[in-house]
Write a protein that holds these residues in place. Structure first.
Motif, short mmCIF file in Angstrom:
data_model
loop_
_atom_site.label_atom_id
_atom_site.label_comp_id
_atom_site.label_asym_id
_atom_site.label_seq_id
_atom_site.Cartn_x
_atom_site.Cartn_y
_atom_site.Cartn_z
N ASN A 120 -13.35 58.17 100.70
CA ASN A 120 -13.20 58.59 102.09
C ASN A 120 -11.76 59.01 102.37
OD1 ASN A 120 -12.15 56.12 101.70
ND2 ASN A 120 -12.86 55.26 103.66
N ARG A 121 -11.27 59.95 101.58
CA ARG A 121 -9.89 60.41 101.73
C ARG A 121 -9.67 60.90 103.16
NH1 ARG A 121 -6.60 64.33 100.63
NH2 ARG A 121 -8.24 65.88 100.72
N PRO A 122 -8.76 60.28 103.86
CA PRO A 122 -8.58 60.67 105.26
C PRO A 122 -7.96 62.07 105.38
CG PRO A 122 -6.90 59.08 104.59
CD PRO A 122 -7.81 59.26 103.43
N LYS A 123 -8.31 62.74 106.42
CA LYS A 123 -7.79 64.08 106.65
C LYS A 123 -6.31 64.05 106.95
CE LYS A 123 -10.81 67.64 106.78
NZ LYS A 123 -10.68 68.60 105.73
N GLN A 124 -5.95 63.01 107.73
CA GLN A 124 -4.54 62.95 108.11
C GLN A 124 -3.70 62.50 106.92
OE1 GLN A 124 -5.35 60.84 111.47
NE2 GLN A 124 -4.12 62.04 112.87
N ASP A 141 -3.17 68.36 109.80
CA ASP A 141 -2.81 67.28 110.74
C ASP A 141 -3.33 67.53 112.15
OD1 ASP A 141 0.29 65.67 109.80
OD2 ASP A 141 -1.74 65.64 108.98
N GLN A 194 -4.89 53.70 104.51
CA GLN A 194 -4.43 54.30 103.28
C GLN A 194 -3.33 55.30 103.56
OE1 GLN A 194 -8.19 55.06 102.05
NE2 GLN A 194 -7.97 54.29 99.97
N PHE A 237 -0.84 58.01 102.36
CA PHE A 237 -0.65 58.92 101.24
C PHE A 237 0.81 59.23 101.07
CE2 PHE A 237 -4.88 58.87 100.89
CZ PHE A 237 -5.34 59.68 99.89
#
Lengths: 670, 670
Positions: free
Chosen positions: B650-654, A670, A654, A656
């Motif tokens: 599950n929104r990724p941190k990166q 990051d 995914q 963004f």
């Protein structure tokens, strides 16, 4: 955030923000379909808003339209909408950044669930945006209304509006807030600036910038007015000592316009509209054409040949405008005939009445000018509509261009004729004064008092109707009546007329005020009353308008700058014609003209250089903007370096996509 | 992609792209430190490039500098660098998009490992960019060179350059490619356009745009030249029939500049520089100041008060420029004295020699003008350097401004004086012709033949030295010698002088060619030889320059437009002075002047309206740009809607931060 207008007449308890008024003959199936589309979750192609029908209220009668709907939304929905429309809010470090839900706690004034974080105007703007993006899926027409055709991707609200099924969409006023605003704005007598931030909070940036400009313009005129008064008093019959004043005029109008740009940039930055990206513009509701594929979006939508439009513009609109200009010239010549006749009558047998008669032609001419402007305005709107522009912005630009050229010509042609063809400074002064005063008086009447009087009648009628049943004070008008009252108020048509008026006033002052130094004083007085009457009409006479984000005054900046170029030419010519200057060149008129032209060219060049030298964005805002840009570039680099050295081996699928203005905390993550 | 220049003199086998030349007295520890910093992986703050010392070669002697280093990189590194500098490449759907490694296979011409995907010029640009971003960590100075101070974040290469430790950084020529390019460019005699795409591939966009402009300008002059010849032939002694020509002039110079904007936009789009974002600009190498914190980046770096710089500009540079202008005027007056003297000699006793004498003052004046321009150029560079601008771009703008004003004045003052003060059209024609021809001849000599002659001598010397040991043909010069040869070539100083020359030629044609219609013909001829001599000097005389991305000709567009405004004024005045027009106003000179001025104002207004009406970006490119923007907006919306409805729990941190130009395939991946 929004004062809880208790929805005492309906069963729900959400805060109503926007009203949809459907035609009373709308089919029930169409209503049911529309409501479900509005309420549907995103997965099903809806927009997840809350919507309820407004009850008939206590004063309900058969004549009233039952199809009024209140639209609202949950907090979470509004916040995600704020991210979607790209709202800029103040970040915890004082800079303005694009709002993101993920990052909401890092924005200033965001407390708990976000109460008072979004102003009601912002919420209403978000809801309007959501409604506009409600698109048809596979419907071929609105259920029950086969004439309202739809195709996949067509904005439903726009189609309903263009087919007359939807009569209007408008945001509700906020009684308490409005009372507070109107008190600090125009009700208390004070020597302070307008509450621009409050105006922006209530009406949005477009409105606030107009009032900011009005205020700025008024203050900019004050030195002019201060110099003008002694000039007027001590040189009453000596029209020729205007060289100093003309030079001052020249410098003044260049400088104030440049400074305004800086000031408006500061305002737009602090309101978060400066770096905000424009959304992709949809076709305007009235646009029609043959269905085809838009080369940009790839969607099926009506297309209209650009060549055809250009032909309309150059073969019909342009000749029409020229014809109108000719007509205006014709009327001007009649005015001069009348003027000559009045003068001859006065010369034959001067009495008090012939003295009054001298002013009559000017007054008639001023009234005729106003009428012609009004009629032409309708014609221009019709023509521009007929040109079938795809975007609202190009429609507006074409309309402004048409109206500006005609109004400029109509208002100033006679003055130019008197100044340069007749070279009669006394007559010029008299005409200017009459024109200025008459048009101001007419304007104020047309603009504020007439609508106010109409509105008052309406209000009283409604009050009487309500009081017949209940004994309530005006402040406690129940929601149903309040909504119906607002639905009947006139619609505010935007800042066009207000800017146009300022533009003409700016013309009077910058072009000719050296001949009639009192012009600046008159304009200052007019502007002060204008602030009050405009504020009054915004608060009391009109429906609340949707706030429109604006970073500057747009095409009007250009119009004012064009006027200031014309002012240089005019003032130089007036200087060249003054007896004082002529006295320097007793032997040769040619020399005089050549010098005047040379100086005029020098001034024009200087003006352009000045506008290059003075930066449009003040230093401190430039720094803030560069910092944001730098941060996003650095973040980009960091992300890429991480990728290069293989640290981010679990690159998520995914991806963004954020606009330029990403927030530091996310990047640090990051 | 890059022809494999076999590095036969060193132990490595990478393709050398860029050469670093360090001073021969550089300390060994400094060299070791620099090399390790260049080779280090990103984690350790390096830039992961390949670098090797160049062997002394066969012609090696003690005098030769041993500290030459070849820099190259692995494929993967170059690709990630291409993403980092924001290179735009053609996408599989034909549009230009920002290159990303993740997406590399969707770009056109990307095959296998990326061979021939990046041109050598692009690779060299990437390496230069990487070298520039090599920053000091905690070093306080360059090891072994305590005078070369460092602080965290300071660009190492810039410090080494400013301290003279690093003599030069230059990209290597590509022998095969260069041979092919020079053949198709200037060696074959042909009637075709220049190979702009190849030029851009080899030298980058800045160069290619210059040659594109040169070609465009030449073609634009052809109609002018064609009209000029019969005018010149049939009206030889009748200088007065130039009204038609002047009017043509007027329209011509407005239209060609507007059309050039569109043409250059098309070029820039197809080269991928149109929507490419500018990188954050670093301070230029020579910039000095007191260490402080940059308000934008937050980094510690030298700061220099802006007020101080402004004072330098307005109190020293401006007076100096004015003084130079005065001096130039003084020289002009001497020229007119000489001219008068020559004329009086000729009138007294006209012989063939006095006839020749008539041309002598003009020729001397033309030579003096060239010398003054040259000297002034050095003074301007010194002054602008002293003003201590932080950015290279503002340094360039200030320098261009200074040089332009003086050159314009120096070259045209005498012509204006003759035209408007003396009103002697015969003399104007003669002066114009002499000035034009002399300056063209001087220019070609100074610009191409002199450097070529010097370079030939150097080449021969090198060849002789090599051939003493080995019997090789020139084409097979070994790498070590080739690198040393290139290191000794003159450095190309950018397109400044070339544009300046075109600017002055444009001035001669647009201002006065109605008086001397052959001017256009002369300029066309000059431009054709200019194409050849410029191409020749780029290929043979100079070191290869680093390619610089450019989307337009920058400040020169403005300069040419300013010239075209001056041309309107000049041509109108010339028309007004023509006996033909004067004949229409036999009774009143005032009338004539007023009409001339009115028409001139009308034309100026028309010119501005024209530049508004003609869109700067052609329709088909506008559509492509809007499509990209639309896609990124849509993707943004989609991502947000996903977030809103909770699908992306599950929104990724990166958080991946992409610029506007994200690619469709990535978005589809959402």
């Amino acid at each position: 955030m929004v004062p809880a207008v208790s929805a005492d007449c309906s069963s729900t308890s959400f805060t109503p923000l926007v009203v949809l008024e459907l035609a009373s003959d709308t089919k029930q199936e169409a209503i049911a379909w529309l409501l479900s589309r509005i309420r549907d979750p995103h997965q099903n192609g809806g927009i997840e808003l809350l919507v309820e029908q407004l009850g008939l209220g206590d004063g309900g009668s058969e004549k009233e339209n039952p199809n009024l709907f209140l639209v609202g939304a949950k907090w979470q929905r509004l916040l995600s909408g704020a991210e979607e429309v790209g709202l800029f809010k103040e970040f915890s470090d004082g800079s303005m950044r694009g709002f993101t839900c993920a990052n909401k706690h890092n924005f200033k004034h965001f407390e708990g669930d976000g109460d008072s974080f979004l102003s009601m105007a912002e919420c209403q703007y978000i809801i309007k945006h959501e409604l506009d993006t409600l698109r048809a899926k596979d419907e071929t027409h609105v259920p029950g209304h086969p004439q309202a055709k739809l195709y996949p991707g067509k904005s439903i609200i726009r189609r309903l509006l263009s087919k007359g099924v939807l009569i209007q969409v408008f945001p509700l006023h906020e009684k308490e807030e409005l009372k507070r605003l109107s008190y600090s704005w125009y009700q208390k007598i004070k020597l302070s600036f307008q509450p621009l931030d409050d105006i922006r909070r209530y009406y949005g940036e477009g409105q606030a910038l107009y009032f900011g400009f009005l205020e700025y313009f008024t203050f900019a005129l004050v030195p002019m007015a201060l110099i003008g008064v002694p000039y007027y008093l001590f040189d009453w019959e000596n029209y020729d000592k205007y060289v100093v004043f003309a030079v001052f005029n020249l410098v003044w109008c260049t400088v104030i316009l440049e400074l305004w740009k800086r000031f408006s940039t500061s305002l737009a930055y602090s309101w978060g509209t400066l770096s905000r990206k424009k959304a992709f513009e949809e076709p305007r509701p009235g646009f029609h054409g043959v269905l085809g594929f838009n080369p940009v979006t790839g969607r099926e939508e009506p297309l209209y040949s650009n060549t055809k439009r250009q032909l309309c513009v150059y073969l019909v609109s342009l000749p029409f405008v020229l014809l109108c200009l000719y007509l205006s010239l014709y009327v001007m010549m009649i005015y001069f005939l009348m003027e000559g006749w009045a003068l001859s009558v006065h010369d034959e047998e001067p009495t008090f009445w012939t003295r009054v008669l001298l002013f009559i032609p000017s007054i008639i001419y001023a009234v005729v000018i106003e009428i012609m402007n009004l009629v032409y305005r309708y014609a221009a709107e019709f023509l521009t509509e007929w040109e079938n522009h795809r975007l609202e912005s190009s429609y507006q630009n074409q309309l402004i261009l048409k109206v500006l050229v005609f109004n400029f010509f109509n208002c100033f042609a006679s003055l130019f004729y008197i100044a340069f063809a007749m070279q009669d400074m006394a007559l010029l002064r008299q005409s200017l004064a009459t024109l200025l005063i008459t048009s101001q008086i007419l304007n104020q009447i047309m603009e504020a008092f007439l609508p106010y009087w109409l509105q008052r009648r309406r209000n009283k009628k409604m009050m009487r109707k309500v009081q017949k049943r209940k004994a309530v004070a005006e402040a406690e008008l129940p929601l149903a009546e309040q909504v119906r009252l607002e639905a009947d108020m006139s619609t505010y048509l935007g800042t066009f007329d207000d800017y146009l008026e300022l533009f003409l006033l700016f013309g009077y002052v910058s072009l000719f005020s050296c001949v009639y130094p009192l012009a600046a004083v008159l304009v200052v007085l007019n502007n002060i009353t204008e602030v009050y009457s405009d504020a009054f009409k915004m608060c009391r006479v009109f429906k609340r308008p949707f706030s429109e984000p604006a970073a500057n005054i747009g095409v009007w900046q250009l119009a004012f700058e064009a006027m200031s170029v014309i002012a240089v030419v005019t003032n130089c010519s007036l200087i060249g014609m003054s007896p004082q200057v002529k006295a320097y060149f007793p032997e040769s008129e040619t020399q005089l003209i050549l010098w005047t032209v040379a100086i005029e060219h020098g001034l024009l060049a200087f003006k352009f250089i000045l506008s290059f030298i003075i930066p449009d964005v003040p230093k401190h805002i430039q720094i803030k903007l560069s910092r944001l840009e730098f941060e996003s570039l650095e973040a980009l680099k960091k992300k890429r370096q991480l990728y290069v050295v293989g640290l981010s081996f679990n690159r998520p699928k995914q991806c963004f996509l954020l606009s330029n203005e990403t927030n530091r905390s996310e990047l640090v993550g990051d």
